[in-house]
Write a protein that holds these residues in place. Structure first.
Motif, mmCIF file in Angstrom:
data_model
loop_
_atom_site.group_PDB
_atom_site.id
_atom_site.type_symbol
_atom_site.label_atom_id
_atom_site.label_comp_id
_atom_site.label_asym_id
_atom_site.label_seq_id
_atom_site.Cartn_x
_atom_site.Cartn_y
_atom_site.Cartn_z
ATOM 1 N N GLY A 71 0.475 -1.425 -0.060
ATOM 2 C CA GLY A 71 -0.010 -0.247 -0.060
ATOM 3 C C GLY A 71 0.600 1.184 -0.023
ATOM 4 N N LYS A 72 0.143 2.596 -0.297
ATOM 5 C CA LYS A 72 0.929 3.581 -0.236
ATOM 6 C C LYS A 72 0.795 4.304 1.225
ATOM 7 N N GLN A 73 1.874 5.229 1.627
ATOM 8 C CA GLN A 73 1.734 6.054 2.517
ATOM 9 C C GLN A 73 1.531 5.190 3.821
ATOM 10 N N LYS A 74 2.245 4.148 4.052
ATOM 11 C CA LYS A 74 1.967 3.130 5.008
ATOM 12 C C LYS A 74 3.173 3.426 6.200
ATOM 13 N N GLN A 75 3.908 4.436 6.592
ATOM 14 C CA GLN A 75 4.735 4.571 7.364
ATOM 15 C C GLN A 75 4.212 4.549 8.762
ATOM 16 N N MET A 76 3.401 5.572 9.024
ATOM 17 C CA MET A 76 2.754 5.775 10.337
ATOM 18 C C MET A 76 1.903 4.361 10.807
ATOM 19 N N GLU A 77 1.135 3.887 9.717
ATOM 20 C CA GLU A 77 0.349 2.965 10.080
ATOM 21 C C GLU A 77 1.149 1.786 10.461
ATOM 22 N N ALA A 78 2.569 1.454 9.811
ATOM 23 C CA ALA A 78 3.228 0.313 10.338
ATOM 24 C C ALA A 78 3.934 0.573 11.587
ATOM 25 N N TYR A 79 4.210 1.779 11.960
ATOM 26 C CA TYR A 79 4.883 2.067 13.259
ATOM 27 C C TYR A 79 3.924 1.873 14.451
ATOM 28 N N LEU A 80 2.648 2.154 14.168
ATOM 29 C CA LEU A 80 1.551 2.009 15.192
ATOM 30 C C LEU A 80 1.198 0.494 15.200
ATOM 31 N N ASP A 81 1.303 -0.328 14.110
ATOM 32 C CA ASP A 81 1.167 -1.572 14.255
ATOM 33 C C ASP A 81 2.204 -2.398 14.998
ATOM 34 N N ALA A 82 3.614 -2.036 15.055
ATOM 35 C CA ALA A 82 4.480 -2.388 15.684
ATOM 36 C C ALA A 82 4.378 -2.189 17.230
ATOM 37 N N THR A 176 2.293 10.451 14.758
ATOM 38 C CA THR A 176 1.819 11.230 13.548
ATOM 39 C C THR A 176 2.916 11.733 12.648
ATOM 40 N N ASN A 177 4.463 11.521 13.056
ATOM 41 C CA ASN A 177 5.586 11.664 12.113
ATOM 42 C C ASN A 177 6.817 10.953 12.749
ATOM 43 N N PRO A 178 7.342 10.530 11.776
ATOM 44 C CA PRO A 178 8.491 9.619 12.202
ATOM 45 C C PRO A 178 9.593 10.160 12.986
ATOM 46 N N SER A 227 12.351 7.603 -7.512
ATOM 47 C CA SER A 227 11.711 6.653 -8.378
ATOM 48 C C SER A 227 10.899 5.524 -7.565
ATOM 49 N N ASN A 228 11.419 5.273 -6.369
ATOM 50 C CA ASN A 228 10.785 4.384 -5.128
ATOM 51 C C ASN A 228 9.704 4.710 -4.999
ATOM 52 N N GLY A 229 9.336 6.124 -4.540
ATOM 53 C CA GLY A 229 8.265 6.646 -3.882
ATOM 54 C C GLY A 229 8.712 6.953 -2.586
ATOM 55 N N ASP A 230 7.761 7.115 -1.818
ATOM 56 C CA ASP A 230 8.092 7.511 -0.073
ATOM 57 C C ASP A 230 7.181 6.782 0.552
ATOM 58 N N VAL A 231 7.462 6.051 1.491
ATOM 59 C CA VAL A 231 6.526 5.072 2.429
ATOM 60 C C VAL A 231 5.522 5.892 3.255
ATOM 61 N N ALA A 232 5.992 7.143 3.489
ATOM 62 C CA ALA A 232 5.128 7.771 4.378
ATOM 63 C C ALA A 232 4.153 8.699 3.546
ATOM 64 N N PHE A 233 4.719 9.367 2.600
ATOM 65 C CA PHE A 233 3.817 10.370 1.505
ATOM 66 C C PHE A 233 3.470 10.141 0.216
#
Length: 269
Positions: A71-82, A176-178, A227-233
């Motif tokens: 999925g896109k923009q998953k960084q905060m979601e992954a952190y909260l999951d952890a 809300t931010n890394p 080119s990889n995109g950003d896991v947060a944004f």
């Protein structure tokens, strides 16, 4: 911050969400193991390189817990999951990117330094550690035959005002931010400003520990990062034209290599 160490599987675990970090992840894991990290919770954000294959020996040794996390923009979601899943498994938790290396300013382990800072501060949620931004060393092309730490040995004159935190995950309320955690109301963040309010706070955190951030690398690698995109944004809004060979290259500093060599010699204890 004092807790019974026997309650936890790990003293220190790293949470990271990564995308196409295959060329770098082994060096990053091995360095942090030497520096005292016990476990890694890796969230793989749809990598298309061989990162899972590289991680497999660490997974089999139960050093890495692997989560495929599309999925896109998953960084905060992954952190909260952890935090939700693993907060009772580790005494300390830190949230890093694959281009960030926590660097104690001596030959001590990360946990030992965190204990020095936090053990006499019972209301601490965690400690915020500032970045040193490392530049390109004026390199155009990627050289994957050598590691990041050998290739990039120049950083900006001044520390960045952002960084990452080592935290007690049971005190995190939300994220809300890394860079900085939001703690429950009875917890405080220990940073360069709040440290001075404690009796033992007559030093700078950055004299004890920093985060080396290898953001730029070579021009070729910077273009690939975009080119990889950003896991947060999601899609990055930068252009490779933003790459500046001169940026963050002012100071030569290979001290992390000396630290790694000393830890290797001492067995990483």
């Amino acid at each position: 911050m004092a807790v019974d160490k026997n309650l936890f599987l790990y003293d220190l675990a790293v949470v990271a969400i990564m995308k196409n970090e295959g060329p770098y992840v082994k060096e990053w894991l091995d360095y942090h193991l030497l520096a005292g990290v016990n476990h890694f919770y890796i969230y793989d954000n749809e990598s298309l390189d061989n990162m899972k294959k590289i991680l497999q020996p660490y997974i089999e040794r139960r050093i890495v817990t692997y989560n495929f996390y599309p999925g896109k923009q998953k960084q905060m979601e992954a952190y909260l999951d952890a935090v939700k899943k693993y907060k009772f498994s580790c005494r300390y938790m830190t949230f890093l990117d694959g281009d960030e290396f926590i660097f104690p300013q001596n030959n001590k382990g990360i946990v030992e330094v965190a204990d020095e800072i936090l053990s006499d501060k019972p209301t601490a949620g965690g400690v915020h550690i500032l970045w040193y931004m490392f530049g390109s060393n004026f390199q155009e092309r990627a050289d994957y035959s050598r590691g990041i730490l050998e290739r990039f040995t120049r950083h900006a004159t001044n520390q960045h005002d952002l960084g990452k935190s080592i935290v007690n995950p049971r005190r995190i309320n939300y994220i809300t931010n890394p860079h900085r955690m939001n703690y429950f109301y009875d917890s405080v963040e220990i940073n360069e400003d709040t440290l001075k309010f404690f009796p033992s706070g007559n030093y700078k955190i950055s004299d004890k520990i920093v985060v080396n951030h290898y953001y730029w690398k070579s021009r070729e690698e910077y273009a690939k990062k975009l080119s990889n995109g950003d896991v947060a944004f999601g899609e990055r809004n930068q252009s490779v034209s933003n790459f500046n060979h001169d940026k963050d290259n002012e100071i030569f500093d290979d001290s992390i290599l000396k630290y790694r060599a000393a830890r290797l010699k001492g067995g990483g204890n």
